[in-house]
Design a protein around this motif. Structure first.
Motif, short mmCIF file in Angstrom:
data_model
loop_
_atom_site.label_atom_id
_atom_site.label_comp_id
_atom_site.label_asym_id
_atom_site.label_seq_id
_atom_site.Cartn_x
_atom_site.Cartn_y
_atom_site.Cartn_z
N UNK A 120 0.88 -1.18 0.00
CA UNK A 120 0.00 0.00 0.00
C UNK A 120 0.91 1.22 0.00
N UNK A 121 0.58 2.18 -0.84
CA UNK A 121 1.35 3.44 -0.79
C UNK A 121 0.46 4.47 -0.13
N UNK A 122 0.98 5.07 0.91
CA UNK A 122 0.15 6.04 1.64
C UNK A 122 0.59 7.46 1.29
N UNK A 123 -0.34 8.36 1.48
CA UNK A 123 -0.02 9.78 1.27
C UNK A 123 -0.07 10.21 -0.20
N UNK A 124 -0.88 9.50 -1.00
CA UNK A 124 -1.00 9.91 -2.41
C UNK A 124 -1.87 11.17 -2.45
N UNK A 125 -1.27 12.20 -3.04
CA UNK A 125 -2.01 13.47 -3.01
C UNK A 125 -2.26 14.03 -4.41
N UNK A 126 -1.48 13.52 -5.37
CA UNK A 126 -1.64 14.08 -6.71
C UNK A 126 -1.92 12.98 -7.74
N UNK A 127 -2.40 13.46 -8.83
CA UNK A 127 -2.69 12.50 -9.89
C UNK A 127 -1.39 11.91 -10.42
N UNK A 128 -0.36 12.80 -10.48
CA UNK A 128 0.97 12.35 -10.95
C UNK A 128 1.48 11.19 -10.10
N UNK A 129 1.31 11.35 -8.84
CA UNK A 129 1.75 10.27 -7.94
C UNK A 129 0.95 9.01 -8.21
N UNK A 130 -0.34 9.23 -8.41
CA UNK A 130 -1.21 8.09 -8.69
C UNK A 130 -0.75 7.35 -9.93
N UNK A 131 -0.50 8.12 -10.99
CA UNK A 131 -0.13 7.48 -12.24
C UNK A 131 1.23 6.80 -12.12
N UNK A 132 2.12 7.52 -11.46
CA UNK A 132 3.49 6.97 -11.37
C UNK A 132 3.48 5.65 -10.60
N UNK A 133 2.77 5.66 -9.49
CA UNK A 133 2.70 4.46 -8.65
C UNK A 133 2.00 3.34 -9.40
N UNK A 134 0.99 3.74 -10.08
CA UNK A 134 0.23 2.75 -10.84
C UNK A 134 1.12 2.11 -11.91
N UNK A 135 1.92 3.01 -12.61
CA UNK A 135 2.85 2.50 -13.62
C UNK A 135 3.86 1.52 -13.01
N UNK A 136 4.27 1.83 -11.83
CA UNK A 136 5.29 0.97 -11.19
C UNK A 136 4.70 -0.34 -10.68
N UNK A 137 3.38 -0.41 -10.68
CA UNK A 137 2.74 -1.66 -10.26
C UNK A 137 2.25 -1.63 -8.83
N UNK A 138 2.20 -0.42 -8.28
CA UNK A 138 1.64 -0.32 -6.91
C UNK A 138 0.17 0.01 -7.07
N UNK A 139 -0.66 -0.94 -6.75
CA UNK A 139 -2.07 -0.78 -7.11
C UNK A 139 -2.95 -0.38 -5.95
N UNK A 140 -2.49 -0.54 -4.74
CA UNK A 140 -3.35 -0.14 -3.61
C UNK A 140 -2.79 1.17 -3.05
N UNK A 141 -3.69 2.19 -3.09
CA UNK A 141 -3.20 3.52 -2.74
C UNK A 141 -4.10 4.16 -1.69
N UNK A 142 -3.49 5.08 -0.97
CA UNK A 142 -4.24 5.77 0.08
C UNK A 142 -3.75 7.21 0.11
N UNK A 143 -4.66 8.12 0.29
CA UNK A 143 -4.22 9.50 0.40
C UNK A 143 -5.35 10.47 0.12
N UNK A 144 -5.03 11.73 0.33
CA UNK A 144 -6.06 12.75 0.14
C UNK A 144 -6.56 12.82 -1.29
N UNK A 145 -5.69 12.30 -2.17
CA UNK A 145 -6.12 12.33 -3.55
C UNK A 145 -7.44 11.58 -3.69
N UNK A 146 -7.60 10.60 -2.87
CA UNK A 146 -8.83 9.81 -2.95
C UNK A 146 -9.83 10.26 -1.90
N UNK A 147 -9.38 10.33 -0.71
CA UNK A 147 -10.29 10.74 0.38
C UNK A 147 -9.52 11.04 1.64
#
Ligand SMILES: Nc1nc2c(ncn2[C@@H]2O[C@H](COP(=O)(O)OP(=O)(O)OP(=O)(O)O)[C@@H](O)[C@H]2O)c(=O)[nH]1
Length: 942
Positions: A884-911
């Motif tokens: 799980x990657x915590x503290x995702x706040x931007x879309x860029x972070x989302x995309x980058x993490x997603x590209x790297x294969x980190x699929x479970x995310x947590x952060x203000x970007x979502x809620x």
């Protein structure tokens, strides 16, 4: 015719007339009249051929009278006192004439008796005078014999006298040819001396026949040769002096058949009485002289007896006095030498003991030793020889010897007695005298034996005393030894109890005591002081990376360095793991403390060499100043110094903080917060669980929720965890808080499931503090909770930080294993920030990693973070772990993490985290593309 009175005067003439009458009245050819005179028959008158007639003896013996005549006994009171013997015809008046003759014979007897009596009186008178006439007993005896012979047949007689001076018998007269005897020195066992002795003892006269004497000899067991001829009769009369005491005996015996007549016996008694007096008179010339002599003798005897009694009493008194002192000496002497010397002095009062010697025999070594020897020194121990001491030892009996007892040619007397102790022969006590006239007697022997008993007793007592003293000394030495051992051990124990074994510095309790003492002095007007609390920064890291031993080394080095920073009078202690405390004496204000605190902080700028590596470490210091107005007890100073140190840590470590007014207020605030939190835990509406979703990066689906605590404080408003979690950690309330949150989350999940808001399996994350690892009931409690809410244990994820694992690795491993067994999952929080994360992954089994927000925030801007996240993902994949990657706040972070294969995310970007009732379920259900559109920039964390 003559009258009887005439006949009495001239009996022979009367008899002749009687004869003429008989001849006239008969025809007699011969006639004889016999009379018994004494013991013999005597022919008093005869007629014709009287000598042809048988004698009176013959007729008395029973022979027949002449056949041509007759014989008539003349009787008086039945006893034949005479005979009429005749030949021829006696005539008719014989009987009348016989009576007449009998009367004449009686007259003759009376006349005889008168004569004897007169003679006796003469002789007795004569004998009475003999005492004055004769000069010697022998002479007197001869004179007496001459007179005796006038009275009776005295052919065999003797006089015996007791010679008092020589205690022997003497015979001034001895006439007995049948029993020859030396009158001056008679053999004591001859019959006469024995008979006299017997008589003098009995004091009674003895008239005896041969048979009676024979019986007496046998009775008295007198030796008597068989051929010895004994008298036919005899009489022995004791000679008595004027005082009635026997002084000898008079013995008269007959060997012919002529026993002593009664008159002779009576005469002999009288004669003996007078003889006794005469002999006594000879010895004592006058009665007065005799009485004086007697009295003198008597008085001399009494005097001698009295003198002897007085001397005896004096001797006994002296003896008792000395014996008493000996007994006293026995019980009071402390040394054998003093005791024996004292004994010798006392002995010398009782006997001529010029020399005294005590010899003791050691049977084990066959040696004689001499613990006491008066005179020229004690001989050295030697083997027993043949001397008198050895004789006493050998016989076990006293020995008295005279002559040259010392072997020096001088004559003397020697007395030795055995020394016993409880029947064991110990040795010999001997005394000797050089005085050739001195002789030891039985009395001295008895005294010496008495003294020997005391020596034996004293030896036993002194030996027991010596043994006792020896064992006391040994005991005392042992006690001293043990005491000094114990003292050393106690001192060591005391030292150990007050010191830290690693650094050798005083420990916490030593510091606490010193602190209290300083406080007491300060309170009573002494100097002010300050307390420094020093805690090393990140010391755990040293232990973890270099090992515990290196950590120890560092602690030791730190102790030495701290010491260098202090003054002589300051007091440094190690009070805990990496905690040190200093008591700065004699300071007036913080100004005096600060240079020292600075010095300490600066000291850590130099590296320490551990295992050949340079290691840099630092310290956080808190300083507090003693203040009578602000403090009531010493312990509070340490508490506040700790608080100040903690503030240093909070402010970035490596520095110092002075505990001032602001801090005090802050501390008070913390305390208030603690009690408010305690109350909040008991209510339901203050501590609120917030939930922050985990979203799938590609599908945008809700895959999980993390539960985060918020405190809706009635006065302070909504409080973030950072405000109160440190207080909860410090106060231990964190355990209750964790349970509170887990229970609330589980309840909430059940509610969601029941309400249909959660239909698919959802990961419910809850933070778990390391303190729970110390709660032995935690796993059981959780098991019960899961059952109670009928939850799938696999939906629960307990998030643990690295620090929780670092503190108690073994306990953590145990609890984690139990949780896994229950089916609960484990997530490692803030992964990547710790310094040994990889080792934890290896050691503990986790199900999920949470990549720390520090990397996530930079993942789209810094290549370094990007690389780390990639590495973490690769590692997780390799280990089969979810991420799980915590503290995702931007879309860029989302995309980058997603590209790297980190699929479970947590952060203000979502809620942002929100309470259950504020969760927007409709938006959470949207796919990813839509999610970005719905993110509200105004959504900020609380
Ligand atoms: N080598 C060694 N380590 C010890 C000893 N006593 C305690 N420790 C360790 O010292 C560490 C003290 O940790 P803390 O002071 O709580 O934490 P820290 O790592 O220093 O971090 P901060 O204090 O927050 O800067 C713990 O890991 C203990 O296990 C010891 O005698 N020898």
């Amino acid at each position: 015719m003559t009258s009887s009175a005439d006949n009495l005067i001239a009996p022979p003439a009367a008899l002749d007339k009687a004869l003429a009458l008989l001849a006239r009245h008969g025809s007699l050819s011969a006639l004889a009249i016999w009379a018994r005179r004494g013991n013999r028959w005597q022919q008093l008158a005869a007629l014709g051929h009287a000598d042809s007639l048988p004698s009176a003896d013959v007729l008395e013996a029973g022979l027949a009278a002449p056949a041509d005549g007759g014989a008539l006994p003349l009787r008086d009171a039945g006893q034949a006192i005479g005979w009429l013997i005749w030949r021829g015809h006696a005539g008719p008046d014989l009987d009348a004439l016989a009576e007449l003759v009998t009367g004449h014979l009686l007259c003759v007897r009376l006349r005889d008796a008168l004569n004897v009596s007169q003679l006796s009186h003469e002789i007795l008178l004569d004998i009475s005078q003999l005492g004055h006439q004769c000069g010697h007993a022998d002479e007197l005896a001869q004179q007496f014999l001459r007179r005796l012979e006038r009275l009776m047949d005295a052919q065999h007689c003797y006089i015996a006298l007791l010679d008092e001076e020589h205690a022997a018998l003497r015979f001034p007269l001895y006439r007995d040819d049948r029993h020859p005897l030396d009158p001056m020195h008679p053999a004591a066992d001859a019959l006469p001396p024995r008979l006299v002795g017997y008589l003098m003892q009995s004091g009674q006269p003895l008239h005896y026949s041969r048979d009676a004497l024979q019986r007496l000899i046998q009775e008295q067991r007198w030796p008597c040769p068989p051929h010895l001829s004994l008298p036919t009769s005899g009489m022995a009369v004791p000679l008595i002096n004027a005082l009635g005491q026997p002084i000898g005996a008079l013995v008269l015996q007959r060997y012919q058949d002529m026993p002593l007549s009664t008159a002779e016996q009576a005469s002999l008694l009288l004669l003996a009485r007078h003889l006794g007096f005469a002999l006594d008179t000879l010895r004592y010339p006058s009665q007065l002289e005799r009485q004086v002599q007697y009295r003198t003798n008597e008085l001399e005897g009494i005097n001698a007896r009295l003198r002897a009694e007085v001397a005896d009493r004096q001797h006994h008194e002296r003896l008792h006095g000395v014996l008493y002192r000996i007994a006293e000496l026995t019980n009071t002497s402390l040394s054998l030498g003093a005791f024996l010397a004292g004994l010798h002095r006392l002995l010398a009062e009782l006997m001529p003991a010029d020399h005294c010697q005590v010899a003791l025999y050691d049977a084990g070594q066959d040696l004689l030793s001499f613990p006491y020897n008066s005179g020229a020194g004690s001989p050295s121990p030697r083997r027993p020889g043949r001397g008198p001491i050895e004789q006493v030892l050998h016989s076990g009996r006293p020995l008295l010897s005279t002559g040259n007892t010392q072997g020096d040619g001088k004559q003397g007397s020697w007395l030795g007695v055995p020394l016993f102790s409880e029947h064991n022969l110990l040795g010999v006590l001997a005394v000797s005298s050089e005085d050739s006239a001195a002789r030891f007697s039985l009395r001295e022997q008895e005294i010496l034996e008495f003294v020997a008993n005391h020596i034996g007793a004293a030896l036993s007592r002194l030996r027991a005393l010596e043994a006792l003293q020896g064992s006391y000394a040994a005991l005392e030495a042992r006690v001293r030894e043990r005491t000094s051992e114990l003292d050393a051990v106690n001192a060591q124990l005391k030292y150990d109890s007050l010191h830290d074994p690693l650094t050798n510095l005083p420990n916490r309790s030593h510091f606490a005591r010193t602190l209290r003492e300083s406080w007491e002095q300060f309170v009573s007007g002494g100097h002010r002081f300050a307390v420094l609390f020093i805690d090393l920064d990140r010391f755990k890291r040293v232990n973890d990376t270099l090992g515990h031993l290196a950590g120890d080394h560092l602690l030791f080095e730190v102790g030495a360095r701290l010491h260098r920073c202090l003054r002589q009078t300051d007091f440094l202690a190690r009070i805990g793991g990496d905690e040190f405390a200093v008591l700065l004496s004699n300071v007036k204000s913080f100004d005096d403390c600060e240079p020292i605190a600075r010095r300490i902080v600066a000291e850590f700028e130099h590296p320490v060499i551990l295992h050949g590596r340079e290691v840099f470490t630092s310290a956080s210091v808190g300083v507090v100043l003693a203040d009578r107005d602000l403090y009531h007890q010493a312990d509070d100073l340490l508490r506040d110094a700790d608080h100040a140190m903690y503030r240093t840590k909070q402010q970035g470590r490596h520095g110092y903080t002075l505990f001032n007014h602001a801090l005090r207020r802050d501390q008070a605030d913390q305390l208030a917060l603690e009690s408010e939190l305690r109350r909040a835990l008991e209510e339901q509406d203050q501590l609120i669980p917030y939930y922050q979703p985990f979203v799938h990066a590609i599908t945008g689906e809700l895959v999980g929720l993390e539960t985060l605590v918020r405190w809706r404080h009635p006065e302070r408003g909504m409080l973030a965890p950072a405000t109160f979690l440190p207080v909860a950690e410090e106060s231990g309330l964190i355990v209750r808080l964790d349970r509170y949150m887990i229970e609330a989350a589980c309840r909430q999940l059940t509610r969601w499931q029941l309400s249909g808001q959660v239909t698919t399996p959802l990961a419910l994350h809850i933070n778990l503090s390391s303190s729970n690892f110390h709660d032995p009931g935690f796993v059981a409690w959780l098991t019960q909770l899961v059952r109670q809410h009928d939850l799938q244990p696999g939906t629960l994820y307990l998030e643990i930080t690295e620090s929780a694992l670092i503190d108690e690795p073994d306990t953590a491993a145990m609890v984690m294993a139990a949780l896994r067994k229950l089916g609960v999952r484990l997530a490692l929080d803030d992964f990547g920030t710790g310094y040994s994360a990889l080792s934890y992954l290896h050691r503990y089994r986790f199900d999920k990693l949470k990549i720390d927000r520090a990397f996530v925030s930079e993942v789209d801007s810094k290549g370094e973070a990007d690389a780390i996240v990639r590495a973490i993902l690769a590692l997780a994949e390799a280990l089969g772990l979810e991420v799980v990657a915590e503290g995702v706040e931007t879309e860029g972070q989302l995309r980058r993490l997603s590209e790297m294969g980190c699929h479970t995310l947590q952060g203000f970007y979502f809620a942002a985290p929100a309470p259950a009732e504020q969760l927007d379920w409709s938006r959470l259900a949207l796919p990813l593309a839509k999610v970005a559109d719905h993110v509200s920039p105004a959504c900020q964390p609380v």
